[in-house]
Design a protein around this motif. Sequence first.
Motif, PDB file in Angstrom:
ATOM      1  N   GLN A   1      -3.441   0.583   5.672  1.00 24.89           N
ATOM      2  CA  GLN A   1      -2.326  -0.066   5.112  1.00 24.89           C
ATOM      3  C   GLN A   1      -1.343   0.830   4.293  1.00 24.89           C
ATOM      4  O   GLN A   1      -0.770   0.237   3.342  1.00 24.89           O
ATOM      5  CB  GLN A   1      -2.536  -1.330   4.313  1.00 24.89           C
ATOM      6  CG  GLN A   1      -3.503  -2.315   5.136  1.00 24.89           C
ATOM      7  CD  GLN A   1      -2.644  -2.965   6.087  1.00 24.89           C
ATOM      8  OE1 GLN A   1      -1.284  -2.985   6.107  1.00 24.89           O
ATOM      9  NE2 GLN A   1      -3.323  -4.046   6.876  1.00 24.89           N
ATOM     10  N   VAL A   2      -1.251   2.113   4.624  1.00 25.01           N
ATOM     11  CA  VAL A   2      -0.354   2.857   4.075  1.00 25.01           C
ATOM     12  C   VAL A   2       0.373   4.008   4.920  1.00 25.01           C
ATOM     13  O   VAL A   2      -0.385   4.349   6.017  1.00 25.01           O
ATOM     14  CB  VAL A   2      -1.143   3.910   2.845  1.00 25.01           C
ATOM     15  CG1 VAL A   2      -0.212   5.114   2.441  1.00 25.01           C
ATOM     16  CG2 VAL A   2      -1.704   3.147   1.842  1.00 25.01           C
ATOM     17  N   ASP A   3       1.535   3.891   5.078  1.00 30.02           N
ATOM     18  CA  ASP A   3       2.471   4.827   5.905  1.00 30.02           C
ATOM     19  C   ASP A   3       2.707   6.108   5.206  1.00 30.02           C
ATOM     20  O   ASP A   3       3.644   6.069   4.370  1.00 30.02           O
ATOM     21  CB  ASP A   3       3.773   3.825   6.418  1.00 30.02           C
ATOM     22  CG  ASP A   3       4.403   4.800   7.449  1.00 30.02           C
ATOM     23  OD1 ASP A   3       4.215   5.770   7.368  1.00 30.02           O
ATOM     24  OD2 ASP A   3       4.847   4.030   8.257  1.00 30.02           O
ATOM     25  N   LEU A   4       2.186   7.236   5.567  1.00 26.85           N
ATOM     26  CA  LEU A   4       2.318   8.375   4.630  1.00 26.85           C
ATOM     27  C   LEU A   4       3.706   9.164   4.951  1.00 26.85           C
ATOM     28  O   LEU A   4       4.164   9.748   4.172  1.00 26.85           O
ATOM     29  CB  LEU A   4       1.173   9.505   5.201  1.00 26.85           C
ATOM     30  CG  LEU A   4      -0.052   9.085   4.433  1.00 26.85           C
ATOM     31  CD1 LEU A   4      -1.173  10.195   4.802  1.00 26.85           C
ATOM     32  CD2 LEU A   4      -0.259   9.000   3.038  1.00 26.85           C
TER      33      LEU A   4
ATOM     34  N   GLY B   1       0.786  -1.144   0.005  1.00 33.65           N
ATOM     35  CA  GLY B   1      -0.111  -0.023   0.201  1.00 33.65           C
ATOM     36  C   GLY B   1       0.887   1.173  -0.087  1.00 33.65           C
ATOM     37  O   GLY B   1       0.623   2.076  -0.832  1.00 33.65           O
ATOM     38  N   THR B   2       1.859   1.258   0.830  1.00 34.64           N
ATOM     39  CA  THR B   2       2.819   2.418   0.962  1.00 34.64           C
ATOM     40  C   THR B   2       3.517   2.724  -0.399  1.00 34.64           C
ATOM     41  O   THR B   2       3.563   3.790  -0.805  1.00 34.64           O
ATOM     42  CB  THR B   2       3.816   2.291   2.243  1.00 34.64           C
ATOM     43  OG1 THR B   2       3.036   2.133   3.365  1.00 34.64           O
ATOM     44  CG2 THR B   2       4.505   3.533   2.099  1.00 34.64           C
TER      45      THR B   2
ATOM     46  N   THR C   1       6.012   7.327   2.662  1.00 32.34           N
ATOM     47  CA  THR C   1       5.511   7.926   1.382  1.00 32.34           C
ATOM     48  C   THR C   1       6.240   9.248   0.962  1.00 32.34           C
ATOM     49  O   THR C   1       6.878   9.264  -0.312  1.00 32.34           O
ATOM     50  CB  THR C   1       4.065   7.761   1.167  1.00 32.34           C
ATOM     51  OG1 THR C   1       3.475   6.702   1.036  1.00 32.34           O
ATOM     52  CG2 THR C   1       3.438   8.459  -0.194  1.00 32.34           C
TER      53      THR C   1
ATOM     54  N   TYR D   1      -5.929   0.780  -0.203  1.00 34.03           N
ATOM     55  CA  TYR D   1      -5.031   0.501   0.944  1.00 34.03           C
ATOM     56  C   TYR D   1      -5.251   1.220   2.116  1.00 34.03           C
ATOM     57  O   TYR D   1      -5.416   0.853   3.110  1.00 34.03           O
ATOM     58  CB  TYR D   1      -3.528  -0.064   0.384  1.00 34.03           C
ATOM     59  CG  TYR D   1      -3.418  -1.183   0.004  1.00 34.03           C
ATOM     60  CD1 TYR D   1      -2.796  -2.121   0.687  1.00 34.03           C
ATOM     61  CD2 TYR D   1      -3.679  -1.684  -1.328  1.00 34.03           C
ATOM     62  CE1 TYR D   1      -2.549  -3.429   0.128  1.00 34.03           C
ATOM     63  CE2 TYR D   1      -3.452  -2.621  -1.960  1.00 34.03           C
ATOM     64  CZ  TYR D   1      -2.797  -3.750  -1.019  1.00 34.03           C
ATOM     65  OH  TYR D   1      -2.595  -4.951  -1.659  1.00 34.03           O
ATOM     66  N   ALA D   2      -5.394   2.527   1.810  1.00 32.34           N
ATOM     67  CA  ALA D   2      -5.329   3.582   2.989  1.00 32.34           C
ATOM     68  C   ALA D   2      -6.626   3.482   3.567  1.00 32.34           C
ATOM     69  O   ALA D   2      -6.733   3.738   5.028  1.00 32.34           O
ATOM     70  CB  ALA D   2      -5.356   5.011   2.412  1.00 32.34           C
TER      71      ALA D   2
ATOM     72  N   ALA E   1       1.341   4.151  -3.180  1.00 32.28           N
ATOM     73  CA  ALA E   1       1.317   5.573  -3.049  1.00 32.28           C
ATOM     74  C   ALA E   1       2.402   6.277  -3.430  1.00 32.28           C
ATOM     75  O   ALA E   1       2.357   7.359  -4.051  1.00 32.28           O
ATOM     76  CB  ALA E   1       1.065   5.816  -1.570  1.00 32.28           C
TER      77      ALA E   1
ATOM     78  N   ALA F   1      -3.467   2.759  -3.911  1.00 31.60           N
ATOM     79  CA  ALA F   1      -3.055   3.157  -2.426  1.00 31.60           C
ATOM     80  C   ALA F   1      -4.324   3.760  -1.743  1.00 31.60           C
ATOM     81  O   ALA F   1      -4.271   3.763  -0.374  1.00 31.60           O
ATOM     82  CB  ALA F   1      -1.980   4.703  -2.646  1.00 31.60           C
TER      83      ALA F   1
END
Length: 265
Positions: free
Chosen positions: A204-207, A52-53, A210, A199-200, A56, A196
Amino acid sequence: MVELTLPVILAALLSGAVVGLFLGTFGGGGSVLAAPLLIYAVGVTEPHLAIGTSAAAVAAIALVSLTGHWREGRVKWPCATVFAVSGFLGSLAGSTLALQVPGDWLLLAFAFAMAAIGLSMFRKPRNAGNPDVHISPGLMARIAPMGLGVGGAAGFFGIGGGFLIVPGLMMATGMTLANATASSLVSVTVFGAATAANYALHGQVDLRLTGLMLAGGAVGGGLGILVARALASRVRLARSAFAGLIVLVAVYVGWKAAMALGWAG
């Protein structure tokens, strides 16, 4: 979430630079390295979070590279837009399915996809083509189904899909390799953003990562455009070397996934 220590920050910046370099140079293939770099270089332990990350980051990096190619007049916007819009729904469907697959199984499938990408890049691309392609109903009818299928694959594996978009655009429209490489970045951006976002919604996204990868990717993407220009006469050799690297990474990712599943001792 990964703690942002100095080594982690540097690893994320360098990972973004690597992805940006290859996206800017070849238009495809670079995004497939993003998730493995997050897992094995940065230290992200959850495969879904890494994918996911990376999606993005790839979308943002591709947008930066796209801007450079746009300025140089290589993007065929009508054809690129039809491909991207038709693939948008596919990327949402693919990423939704991937979220239901256990992480280690997803990584194993990802390794096979990487190997296929690397092997496909050994094929000699067609350099001839029409540099003055214009959209038509016939072209739209060929581009849209292809975009839908590629978008689905890109969403499932969390990759930009440029390795499929470039030959797909050339096959459907007859445009040149240079135009297809530049135009593919429109779809890479759209597919990555759609994946992304999906997933967000599931956390499941680490901004933070990113943003770091984007910072590195902005530099790498700019260098990639310069490298593409410098390697114009030797792009075949460079592409083959890069394909070999992808295959080697695929073997490593597959081996690690097999160990996690208890298949390798």
